[in-house]
Write a protein that holds these residues in place. Structure first.
Motif, PDB file in Angstrom:
ATOM      1  N   MET A 113      32.125   7.075  51.889  1.00  0.00           N
ATOM      2  CA  MET A 113      31.492   7.904  50.865  1.00  0.00           C
ATOM      3  C   MET A 113      32.117   7.508  49.539  1.00  0.00           C
ATOM      4  O   MET A 113      33.305   7.756  49.314  1.00  0.00           O
ATOM      5  CB  MET A 113      31.700   9.389  51.164  1.00  0.00           C
ATOM      6  CG  MET A 113      31.111   9.828  52.486  1.00  0.00           C
ATOM      7  SD  MET A 113      31.564  11.512  52.931  1.00  0.00           S
ATOM      8  CE  MET A 113      30.929  11.591  54.613  1.00  0.00           C
TER       9      MET A 113
ATOM     10  N   THR B 210      26.652   6.984  50.289  1.00  0.00           N
ATOM     11  CA  THR B 210      27.212   7.082  51.636  1.00  0.00           C
ATOM     12  C   THR B 210      26.734   5.882  52.433  1.00  0.00           C
ATOM     13  O   THR B 210      25.527   5.642  52.534  1.00  0.00           O
ATOM     14  CB  THR B 210      26.768   8.385  52.329  1.00  0.00           C
ATOM     15  OG1 THR B 210      27.264   9.508  51.585  1.00  0.00           O
ATOM     16  CG2 THR B 210      27.302   8.450  53.754  1.00  0.00           C
TER      17      THR B 210
ATOM     18  N   GLY C 138      34.543  12.922  48.514  1.00  0.00           N
ATOM     19  CA  GLY C 138      33.803  12.618  49.728  1.00  0.00           C
ATOM     20  C   GLY C 138      32.878  13.762  50.082  1.00  0.00           C
ATOM     21  O   GLY C 138      31.655  13.620  50.115  1.00  0.00           O
TER      22      GLY C 138
ATOM     23  N   LEU D 204      27.534  14.140  48.779  1.00  0.00           N
ATOM     24  CA  LEU D 204      28.582  13.278  49.316  1.00  0.00           C
ATOM     25  C   LEU D 204      28.876  12.152  48.333  1.00  0.00           C
ATOM     26  O   LEU D 204      27.962  11.595  47.739  1.00  0.00           O
ATOM     27  CB  LEU D 204      28.166  12.677  50.662  1.00  0.00           C
ATOM     28  CG  LEU D 204      27.760  13.669  51.758  1.00  0.00           C
ATOM     29  CD1 LEU D 204      27.275  12.919  52.988  1.00  0.00           C
ATOM     30  CD2 LEU D 204      28.905  14.601  52.112  1.00  0.00           C
ATOM     31  N   GLY D 205      30.136  11.818  48.166  1.00  0.00           N
ATOM     32  CA  GLY D 205      30.529  10.751  47.245  1.00  0.00           C
ATOM     33  C   GLY D 205      30.772  11.243  45.846  1.00  0.00           C
ATOM     34  O   GLY D 205      31.826  11.004  45.258  1.00  0.00           O
TER      35      GLY D 205
ATOM     36  N   THR E 171      23.581   9.821  47.954  1.00  0.00           N
ATOM     37  CA  THR E 171      23.900  11.213  48.298  1.00  0.00           C
ATOM     38  C   THR E 171      24.566  11.926  47.127  1.00  0.00           C
ATOM     39  O   THR E 171      25.401  12.814  47.316  1.00  0.00           O
ATOM     40  CB  THR E 171      24.802  11.259  49.540  1.00  0.00           C
ATOM     41  OG1 THR E 171      25.943  10.404  49.338  1.00  0.00           O
ATOM     42  CG2 THR E 171      24.053  10.796  50.770  1.00  0.00           C
TER      43      THR E 171
END
Length: 284
Positions: free
Chosen positions: A66, A79, A105, A92-93, A88
């Motif tokens: 991520m 991701t 993450g 995420l990330g 994402t």
């Protein structure tokens, strides 16, 4: 009119479904698994990439990552799973922290603590991990002593027949659940799923967690060989935790679909309501 041809009526009956030790263990597991998940995501955020083998941290390619990457004047979250990459951003990330995009993450609302603090996350995780293990060992001892596993969780030969399992899968897919006397006990799918979780997923999660501990490696260095290194153990730990989260999601969905209040009462008071047929006396 003989007894077999008499019309039948149904009456509601409360049966004893879950003992007190099972109920206490269940709710303690709910607490432990919740804290373990969100503190584990905090630990994962310290290095949001997973590797396979002994040397993942030494510039070997990650199998799951991520990442936060620059996109002009903005930053986006990506991701990557193997060769597949997904945008994402926001989840995420890269996610918002105090109104600003930040490299993370998992987002702040999914971790304990919400801010980035590896040491605090590890303390929460380790305390509840040992509480979870102790609770599991007590529950295992009770299950053996009270014959809970043999009586309630061990499927019969008939239940393992492909035709029977296929019928249960079809009924569950149609959201048709056992009623009456059949609802007194777990069905074959429940038994097999619980056995998979208790005797495969949970031991695997515990063993891979211990493999990541340098202190435990000194006492049991063979675990590193069993799981192919600390980085492989970390990846398996993450995959196993994901499988347990999916189990919980499906479990909660089935609780809602089959009767939320009835299921909750059984796990709080131990009493579960079923409807049984009683023959009606013919009118004179």
């Amino acid at each position: 009119m003989d007894a077999s041809s008499k019309p039948a009526a149904t009456r509601r009956m409360l049966i004893r479904r879950h003992s007190l030790p099972v109920r206490l263990s269940h709710w303690l597991n709910v607490l432990c698994m919740t804290v373990l998940l969100i503190s584990g995501l905090q630990i994962f955020n310290a290095h949001p990439s997973l590797y396979w083998g002994q040397y993942g941290a030494d510039n070997d390619p990650s199998i799951i990552a991520m990442e936060a990457v620059e996109d002009g004047d903005a930053v986006k979250g990506l991701t990557r799973i193997g060769s597949m990459t997904f945008n994402t951003t926001g989840v995420l990330g890269v996610s918002n922290v105090d109104g600003e995009p930040a490299a993370r993450g998992f987002p702040a609302w999914a971790t304990l603590p919400s801010y980035q603090d590896l040491a605090a996350g590890r303390r929460w995780h380790f305390f509840f991990a040992w509480l979870f293990v102790v609770n599991g060992l007590i529950n295992l001892a009770y299950g053996i002593f009270a014959r809970h596993f043999r009586r309630d969780l061990l499927p019969t030969r008939h239940e393992l027949m492909p035709a029977h399992l296929g019928h249960e899968i079809a009924e569950h897919a149609r959201l048709r659940f056992p009623k009456g006397e059949a609802a007194r006990h777990y069905n074959a799918l429940q038994k097999l799923t619980y056995l998979l979780v208790i005797f495969i997923l949970l031991p695997l999660m515990i063993a891979t967690g211990l493999t990541m501990s340098p202190g435990f490696n000194a006492a049991a260095p063979w675990l590193l060989d069993v799981f192919g290194g600390r980085q492989s153990a970390r990846t398996l730990h993450f995959i196993t935790a994901t499988a347990l989260v999916l189990f919980v999601v499906v479990h909660v969905a089935m609780v809602l679909a089959s009767g939320f209040f009835n299921n909750m009462r059984s796990m709080i008071t131990g009493r579960y309501a079923i409807r049984v047929e009683t023959p009606m006396e013919p009118k004179q």
